[in-house]
Design a protein around this motif. Structure first.
Motif, mmCIF file in Angstrom:
data_model
loop_
_atom_site.group_PDB
_atom_site.id
_atom_site.type_symbol
_atom_site.label_atom_id
_atom_site.label_comp_id
_atom_site.label_asym_id
_atom_site.label_seq_id
_atom_site.Cartn_x
_atom_site.Cartn_y
_atom_site.Cartn_z
ATOM 1 N N ARG A 160 0.863 -1.219 0.163
ATOM 2 C CA ARG A 160 0.255 0.092 0.436
ATOM 3 C C ARG A 160 1.426 1.166 -0.066
ATOM 4 O O ARG A 160 0.354 2.353 -0.773
ATOM 5 C CB ARG A 160 -0.550 -0.221 1.444
ATOM 6 C CG ARG A 160 -1.119 1.729 1.605
ATOM 7 C CD ARG A 160 -1.910 1.056 2.803
ATOM 8 N NE ARG A 160 -2.283 2.644 3.057
ATOM 9 C CZ ARG A 160 -1.840 3.602 4.009
ATOM 10 N NH1 ARG A 160 -0.604 3.065 4.388
ATOM 11 N NH2 ARG A 160 -2.178 4.790 4.761
ATOM 12 N N TRP A 169 -1.938 7.481 -5.986
ATOM 13 C CA TRP A 169 -3.308 6.986 -5.370
ATOM 14 C C TRP A 169 -4.659 8.546 -5.526
ATOM 15 O O TRP A 169 -5.047 8.497 -6.025
ATOM 16 C CB TRP A 169 -3.851 6.445 -4.472
ATOM 17 C CG TRP A 169 -3.458 4.799 -4.820
ATOM 18 C CD1 TRP A 169 -3.817 3.802 -5.266
ATOM 19 C CD2 TRP A 169 -3.702 4.255 -3.329
ATOM 20 N NE1 TRP A 169 -3.809 3.205 -5.006
ATOM 21 C CE2 TRP A 169 -3.567 3.058 -3.863
ATOM 22 C CE3 TRP A 169 -3.617 4.083 -1.960
ATOM 23 C CZ2 TRP A 169 -3.575 1.618 -2.650
ATOM 24 C CZ3 TRP A 169 -3.176 3.607 -1.010
ATOM 25 C CH2 TRP A 169 -3.704 1.812 -1.500
ATOM 26 N N LEU A 176 -2.172 -6.318 -4.035
ATOM 27 C CA LEU A 176 -3.335 -5.836 -3.379
ATOM 28 C C LEU A 176 -4.158 -6.706 -3.046
ATOM 29 O O LEU A 176 -4.485 -7.346 -4.738
ATOM 30 C CB LEU A 176 -3.128 -4.266 -3.371
ATOM 31 C CG LEU A 176 -2.075 -3.344 -2.636
ATOM 32 C CD1 LEU A 176 -2.309 -1.927 -3.575
ATOM 33 C CD2 LEU A 176 -2.259 -3.712 -1.104
ATOM 34 N N HIS A 206 -7.048 -2.920 1.920
ATOM 35 C CA HIS A 206 -5.629 -2.901 0.829
ATOM 36 C C HIS A 206 -5.944 -2.302 -0.727
ATOM 37 O O HIS A 206 -5.678 -1.479 -1.663
ATOM 38 C CB HIS A 206 -5.696 -4.955 0.285
ATOM 39 C CG HIS A 206 -4.821 -5.554 0.412
ATOM 40 N ND1 HIS A 206 -4.195 -6.426 -0.054
ATOM 41 C CD2 HIS A 206 -3.851 -5.299 2.175
ATOM 42 C CE1 HIS A 206 -3.655 -7.112 1.219
ATOM 43 N NE2 HIS A 206 -3.495 -6.318 2.611
ATOM 44 N N GLY A 212 -5.511 2.325 4.337
ATOM 45 C CA GLY A 212 -4.983 1.118 4.491
ATOM 46 C C GLY A 212 -5.648 0.372 5.726
ATOM 47 O O GLY A 212 -6.840 0.287 5.858
#
Ligand code: NAI
Ligand code: 15L
Length: 269
Positions: free
Chosen positions: A176, A215, A246, A253, A258
């Motif tokens: 992550r 992300w 993940l 995940h 997280g």
């Protein structure tokens, strides 16, 4: 705003505080240190709690800006979060306002928006105005800090950059983290940009390196002048070999926060 020179660094004894104590002087800052714990090797550091208003007043007097890292940095019983992160941050803002400090850089966290689903392949990066979705009392306190910053800007003209830090450690230690990691050197770059950019009002930014697997969107951070230079990708092969890819069926995940999204609350009773 003239370039700040003397900075109050709260949380100076902590992990990030220790990294910034070594990195920020290279940008020309003089650091005044504050923490509830003694700061090793720093006899002039102020050892006091954020709820000690007289100590805070001495600490903020005359500084050009505050880098506010102090606080509980993981989930904890609500009473503890309330005292350090909510009341403590309020005392810092109120004292800074009274003493005329023009800017605070606030260590917010990905956990203010931790229940936000991570983007899947082809989906857009998470924007900075995504709705708050705290994953813990800890994340809730960071959400409070961002709102407090907005109030002190709108009502009192005290500027803040709220940096939603992903994971700022020397290396990423989970798959992550490949998506949210901020190298310490990029952390110093981002804090420097947040301390010096003109006319920030209250700006919220995401704090990460230029990760291949990023992300969230770094547009508002880049608009401050932040130019990340690092990428977690060189760590990917080893971490994926050790931990696997993940798992789309595991909420820890598939959400920004997280494992914080799975962890049970810590009740004091
Ligand atoms: P840390 O737990 O290592 O350091 C926090 C420091 O704050 C400690 O030295 C502690 O003694 C001090 N502190 C706690 N409560 C206090 C109080 N009431 N009065 C005075 N000092 C107090 O945490 P770390 O990793 O250095 O993080 C620094 C800040 O950045 C924290 O606010 C954390 O929530 C935030 N953050 C850090 C991330 C990271 O990846 N390291 C990610 C997201 C946010
Ligand atoms: C945080 O907000 C914590 O302070 C830090 O210890 C890490 O857990 C980080 O987030 C993370 O999400 O990796």
């Amino acid at each position: 705003m003239p370039a700040p020179r003397t900075i109050l660094l709260t949380g100076a004894a902590g992990g990030l505080g220790t990294l910034m104590r070594s990195l920020l002087p290279e940008y020309g800052y003089t650091l005044r240190l504050f923490d509830v714990r003694p700061v090793e090797g720093e006899p002039d550091a102020i050892t006091a709690d954020l709820t000690d208003r007289e100590a805070l007043r001495e600490a903020v007097r005359g500084v050009d800006a505050v880098l506010h890292l102090a606080g509980i940095s993981l989930e904890a019983p609500f009473e503890k979060i309330l005292k350090s992160n909510i009341e403590g941050t309020y005392h810092l803002y109120e004292t800074a306002r009274q003493e005329g400090v023009p800017r605070i850089v606030f260590a917010s966290s990905n956990h203010a928006v931790g229940f936000t689903p991570a983007p899947r392949a082809g989906e857009p990066l998470i924007p900075v105005d995504t709705p708050r979705r705290p994953d813990t009392f800890y994340g809730l306190s960071k959400s409070f800090g961002e709102d407090l910053a907005q109030l002190y800007w709108d009502k009192h003209g005290l500027e803040t950059v709220s940096v939603r830090i992903g994971s700022c450690f020397p290396e990423p230690t989970s798959v992550r983290m490949l998506s949210v990691w901020m190298s310490p050197a990029d952390g110093a770059r981002l804090f420097h940009a947040a301390l010096t950019a003109e006319g920030v009002g209250h700006t919220v930014v995401h704090g990460s390196s230029a990760n291949t697997r990023l992300w969230w969107d770094l547009t508002t951070a880049r608009a401050l002048g932040y130019e990340p230079r690092d990428d977690s990708e060189p760590y990917a092969g080893k971490l994926i070999a050790e931990q696997g890819e993940l798992d789309p069926g595991n909420p820890a995940h598939t959400h920004l926060g997280g494992h914080f999204v799975n962890d049970p609350p810590l009740w004091p009773y």
